[in-house]
Design a protein around this motif. Structure first.
Motif, PDB file in Angstrom:
ATOM      1  N   ARG A  94      43.909  -1.051  -2.293  1.00  0.00           N
ATOM      2  CA  ARG A  94      44.007   0.159  -3.112  1.00  0.00           C
ATOM      3  C   ARG A  94      42.725   0.402  -3.894  1.00  0.00           C
ATOM      4  O   ARG A  94      42.345   1.542  -4.142  1.00  0.00           O
ATOM      5  CB  ARG A  94      45.196   0.042  -4.069  1.00  0.00           C
ATOM      6  CG  ARG A  94      46.115   1.210  -4.000  1.00  0.00           C
ATOM      7  CD  ARG A  94      47.265   1.186  -4.978  1.00  0.00           C
ATOM      8  NE  ARG A  94      47.859  -0.071  -5.339  1.00  0.00           N
ATOM      9  CZ  ARG A  94      48.839  -0.669  -4.688  1.00  0.00           C
ATOM     10  NH1 ARG A  94      49.339  -0.137  -3.607  1.00  0.00           N
ATOM     11  NH2 ARG A  94      49.344  -1.804  -5.111  1.00  0.00           N
ATOM     12  N   TRP A 134      41.941  -2.476   4.765  1.00  0.00           N
ATOM     13  CA  TRP A 134      42.428  -1.114   4.523  1.00  0.00           C
ATOM     14  C   TRP A 134      42.181  -0.245   5.758  1.00  0.00           C
ATOM     15  O   TRP A 134      43.086   0.477   6.210  1.00  0.00           O
ATOM     16  CB  TRP A 134      41.747  -0.490   3.303  1.00  0.00           C
ATOM     17  CG  TRP A 134      42.243   0.902   3.087  1.00  0.00           C
ATOM     18  CD1 TRP A 134      43.355   1.276   2.399  1.00  0.00           C
ATOM     19  CD2 TRP A 134      41.683   2.104   3.632  1.00  0.00           C
ATOM     20  NE1 TRP A 134      43.517   2.637   2.475  1.00  0.00           N
ATOM     21  CE2 TRP A 134      42.501   3.173   3.225  1.00  0.00           C
ATOM     22  CE3 TRP A 134      40.564   2.373   4.416  1.00  0.00           C
ATOM     23  CZ2 TRP A 134      42.244   4.489   3.576  1.00  0.00           C
ATOM     24  CZ3 TRP A 134      40.303   3.690   4.779  1.00  0.00           C
ATOM     25  CH2 TRP A 134      41.142   4.727   4.353  1.00  0.00           C
ATOM     26  N   TYR A 175      47.427  -5.626  -1.071  1.00  0.00           N
ATOM     27  CA  TYR A 175      47.577  -4.194  -1.312  1.00  0.00           C
ATOM     28  C   TYR A 175      46.784  -3.748  -2.540  1.00  0.00           C
ATOM     29  O   TYR A 175      46.184  -2.668  -2.542  1.00  0.00           O
ATOM     30  CB  TYR A 175      49.048  -3.797  -1.434  1.00  0.00           C
ATOM     31  CG  TYR A 175      49.724  -3.721  -0.089  1.00  0.00           C
ATOM     32  CD1 TYR A 175      49.411  -2.705   0.807  1.00  0.00           C
ATOM     33  CD2 TYR A 175      50.663  -4.665   0.289  1.00  0.00           C
ATOM     34  CE1 TYR A 175      50.021  -2.642   2.056  1.00  0.00           C
ATOM     35  CE2 TYR A 175      51.283  -4.610   1.531  1.00  0.00           C
ATOM     36  CZ  TYR A 175      50.947  -3.593   2.405  1.00  0.00           C
ATOM     37  OH  TYR A 175      51.548  -3.528   3.636  1.00  0.00           O
TER      38      TYR A 175
END
Length: 150
Positions: free
Chosen positions: A21, A66, A17
């Motif tokens: 991000r 992503w 993550y």
């Protein structure tokens, strides 16, 4: 948790993550620019193509993860540029996918359900890049994604 699936360490998942991000703002912006652009342009000439071309293999894996995650969550939205990005990354070999990355994507794809039609595009391409048997016994029994890789 499905039978035969190992739970990923929380720190590993958090690392995914964090990496996603880091690329998310540029990825979202590129997809939005391509949404209003000419869909027939060669990929390298699109905002997503320029972004993908600027990344090393680790960055490209993060971008792929992503975009894969984003497209599954917003499959009912206009995701054509995102799906194109996922397909383009899926077509690249030698990105150094890790077993944990692949397991995470397969788990996310399985959880998304059949409404996310393209949910296995990137994870199955990544599986093909892993050494034979790297996923262990995930192919044993049952229905679902592990049948596809087993």
């Amino acid at each position: 948790m499905r039978p035969g699936r190992a739970r990923l360490d929380r720190a590993v998942v958090q690392g995914f993550y964090d990496r996603m991000r880091a690329v998310a703002p540029a990825a979202y912006g590129a997809i939005e620019r391509d949404r209003v652009g000419d869909p027939g342009r060669p990929f390298a000439d699109t905002a997503c193509g320029r972004l993908a071309g600027s990344l090393d293999p680790a960055g490209l894996r993060a971008l792929g993860m992503w975009a894969h995650h984003w497209c599954m969550r917003f499959y009912d939205d206009d995701t054509r540029p995102g799906l194109r990005l996922v397909r383009e990354i899926a077509g690249r070999r030698g990105l150094g996918w890790t077993v944990d990355e692949v397991r995470w994507m397969l788990g996310e794809s399985d959880a998304a359900g059949p409404a996310a039609a393209h949910r296995f595009t990137l994870p199955l391409a990544a599986v093909a890049d892993l050494p034979a048997g790297a996923l262990g016994e995930v192919g044993a029994g049952g229905a679902g994604w592990w049948r596809l890789v087993g």
